[in-house]
Write an enzyme that holds these catalytic residues in place. Sequence first.
Site, PDB file in Angstrom:
ATOM      1  CE  LYS A  55      37.185  94.725 -21.210  1.00 44.04           C
ATOM      2  NZ  LYS A  55      35.823  94.432 -20.687  1.00 44.04           N
ATOM      3  CB  SER A 281      38.034 103.486 -19.355  1.00 44.80           C
ATOM      4  OG  SER A 281      39.204 102.699 -19.340  1.00 44.80           O
TER       5      SER A 281
END
Length: 344
Positions: A55, A281
Amino acid sequence: MIKKTPERFINDKIQGLWQMVGNTAMIAVWYRYKNNAEQRILVKVEHSNLTGSIKDRMALYILQKAYGQGKIKPGYTIVEATSGNTGISFAAIGKALGHKVKIFMPDWMSRERIEMIRSYGAEIRLVSKEEGGFKGSIQMAEMLQHDERVFLPRQFANQYNVEAHKETTGREIGHQLLLMNTKPNAFIAGVGTGGTVMGVGKFLSALYPEIQIHPLEPAESPTLTTGHKVGNHRIQGISDEFIPPIVDLKSLNKVVQVNDGDAILMAQRLGKELGLAVGISSGANFLGAVKIQQELGLKSVVVTVFPDRNGKYLSTDLFKAEPVRDGYITPQVKLLNYQVLNKV
């Protein structure tokens, strides 16, 4: 010494931050599935970024573009709704650029994510399910849009999120594949904002028109498949209650589903057996890649990403005993080794 203008100072600071964001390694993870021949999944490993997640790319790119367009200036407050990693990225990068940061986040995210955001000096407002959960977090952030000294990145709707991954993550993967003289058959990634799968997908599809681009979701909460929030899951950072506006499912191949417990088991094994300290994830992405590779053939080239490291999940089920259930594929995967291939 020549005194820098505020604009020059910010630009130099942003360029400096890019030295700590991106240019991550690609590895090949070798495995056997059901005792078949050895296979490999190509993985872009993202936990070497500034705050330890993919991110950072999006947060820095969005702020760079906003400064270039005059949408944010020194003294503005950055306000964003997040499930964790994006909030951490904006907290760190925003502070590095001299901004106050306010984060709205569902209160069921991991304790480590909450404390990391606070550790960067950001203000955090936790939002309960009764207050709307993730959608409530977005609504609360939007209520501040009329303050002219507030900048809202709006990660779920901001096309610069997609462009960030097209121009950085996707471009790097494409370059690394070219260096390897390797043609990919598929790319797969879990969908939180959708920036990764859309951006990387756009870049790789331009290079390799035949490539398949697969979004991934939790089997327990198939938001992409149903079009709305359904069920609950434990893969923090993906399937955030709605389909983000920047996700164009019609331009993607089929949605792949992975059970959250299966993802936890695989993330645990990647750490214990290969020394790859990754988040839940990442385990999901790896399993999704294995599924696609079994469909495409033993020699197919499938690429995915490990978005973050496991340190943000210490209080979650990632660090607890996870039972094996019917239908899980982790027990049928034998991890063998991994090889660092190259950086850009």
